[in-house]
Motif scaffolding. Structure first.
Motif, short mmCIF file in Angstrom:
data_model
loop_
_atom_site.label_atom_id
_atom_site.label_comp_id
_atom_site.label_asym_id
_atom_site.label_seq_id
_atom_site.Cartn_x
_atom_site.Cartn_y
_atom_site.Cartn_z
N LEU A 149 2.85 -8.46 -6.83
CA LEU A 149 1.44 -8.07 -6.68
C LEU A 149 1.13 -7.78 -5.21
O LEU A 149 1.65 -8.47 -4.32
CB LEU A 149 0.52 -9.21 -7.15
CG LEU A 149 0.71 -9.70 -8.58
CD1 LEU A 149 -0.23 -10.88 -8.86
CD2 LEU A 149 0.46 -8.58 -9.58
N ARG B 170 0.85 -18.91 3.32
CA ARG B 170 2.28 -18.61 3.19
C ARG B 170 2.98 -18.57 4.55
O ARG B 170 4.16 -18.96 4.65
CB ARG B 170 2.50 -17.31 2.40
CG ARG B 170 1.80 -16.06 2.93
CD ARG B 170 1.79 -15.01 1.83
NE ARG B 170 1.28 -13.69 2.19
CZ ARG B 170 0.01 -13.31 2.16
NH1 ARG B 170 -0.94 -14.18 1.84
NH2 ARG B 170 -0.33 -12.06 2.43
N GLY C 296 4.81 -9.09 6.36
CA GLY C 296 5.53 -7.83 6.34
C GLY C 296 4.88 -6.78 7.23
O GLY C 296 5.52 -6.18 8.10
C1 DG2 Z 1 2.94 -8.03 1.27
C2 DG2 Z 1 3.50 -6.77 1.82
O1 DG2 Z 1 2.63 -8.83 2.37
O2 DG2 Z 1 3.60 -5.82 0.84
O3 DG2 Z 1 0.57 -7.93 1.08
O4 DG2 Z 1 1.73 -7.50 -0.72
O5 DG2 Z 1 4.31 -10.03 3.85
O6 DG2 Z 1 2.18 -11.12 3.23
O7 DG2 Z 1 3.99 -10.75 1.49
P1 DG2 Z 1 3.31 -10.25 2.72
C3 DG2 Z 1 1.64 -7.79 0.48
P2 DG2 Z 1 4.21 -4.36 1.07
O8 DG2 Z 1 3.42 -3.69 2.14
O9 DG2 Z 1 5.67 -4.53 1.47
O10 DG2 Z 1 4.07 -3.71 -0.28
#
Ligand code: DG2
Length: 248
Positions: free
Chosen positions: A20, A61, A183
């Motif tokens: 998600l 997280r 990310g």
């Molecule tokens: C992910 C990154 O962020 O997703 O917000 O869904 O690093 O906090 O798990 P994180 C999210 P993508 O930009 O790789 O889809």
């Protein structure tokens, strides 16, 4: 004098596992994510890195990942700074949506535009949404300027003052700095450090739980472009998995 900067994306979150879009929605780690975080700390200890100060986001997280990694590295006692500027990119109306369903519904081009373009934000998230953070007390000081969606450019613009004023100050003082974030907030920082173009940044993905170490020169330029993952083989596999999220 060179400066040591350790970047660590949080371990697998509950919503990474469910595929998600997460953004500012606050979820914790899965068991796998906790193990990744601890292993990240072990990798640091084995390689002889000793973080002296931590900078992290306001999201559980990242905070839990930092705690587990520092514990595994025997460095739980170091000073901690938490700031919303290191938060994940606000994913707007995509928060809470399934990545595979979004790809199927909107098609590859739109999906990748929202996920990886530099300057196209997803549609704004309505304040009444169950996935909104607009009434979350941790962001009260932001008032009406709190984001309702962000593209990577927005993340870079809000993250850079924190880099300049807080992280660089610790590096300048000779400290080994660990940044535990997300990310896209880490993609923004790596874009800045490595001077990656607005087009090429679309191809950069950061894996969960694997420390990425940058040695920076006096001008805060990376001595080795792209930094060094402490487990390069695992990082290469995990980077492919992040790039392919949403696909079968
Ligand atoms: C992910 C990154 O962020 O997703 O917000 O869904 O690093 O906090 O798990 P994180 C999210 P993508 O930009 O790789 O889809």
């Amino acid at each position: 004098m060179s400066h040591t900067l350790i970047l660590l994306r949080h371990g697998q979150s509950e919503w990474n596992e469910k595929n998600l879009f997460t953004g500012w929605y606050d979820v914790s780690l899965t068991e796998q994510g906790r193990a990744e975080a601890s292993r990240g700390g072990q990798l640091l200890a084995e390689a002889g890195y000793k973080p002296e100060v931590l900078h992290t986001s306001l999201l559980t997280r990242a905070i839990v990942t930092a705690n587990l990694a520092l514990e595994a590295a025997g460095r739980s006692w170091i000073p901690v700074n938490r700031d919303w500027r290191l938060n994940e990119r606000h994913y707007g109306a995509l928060q809470g949506k399934d990545k595979a369903q979004t790809l199927a519904e909107f098609g590859e081009e739109q999906f990748m535009e929202w996920r990886r373009s530099y300057d196209t934000p997803p549609p704004v998230l309505d304040d009444s949404s169950e996935f909104s953070q607009i009434n979350d007390e941790r962001y009260a000081a932001l008032g009406d300027s709190a984001p309702r969606t962000e593209c990577l450019k927005d993340v870079l613009e809000r993250m850079l003052p924190y880099w300049e004023e807080n992280i660089k100050a610790d590096l300048s003082a000779g400290k080994t700095v660990m940044v535990t974030a997300h990310g896209n907030s880490l993609r923004a920082l790596v874009k800045h450090l490595d001077g990656i173009s607005d087009e090429d940044i679309a191809n950069l993905n950061i894996p969960t739980g694997i420390p990425l170490v940058y040695e920076l020169d006096d001008n805060f330029q990376p001595i080795t472009k792209g930094g060094t993952y402490l487990d390069p083989a695992a990082a290469a596999d995990a980077i492919k998995a992040v790039a392919n999220q949403g696909r079968k």
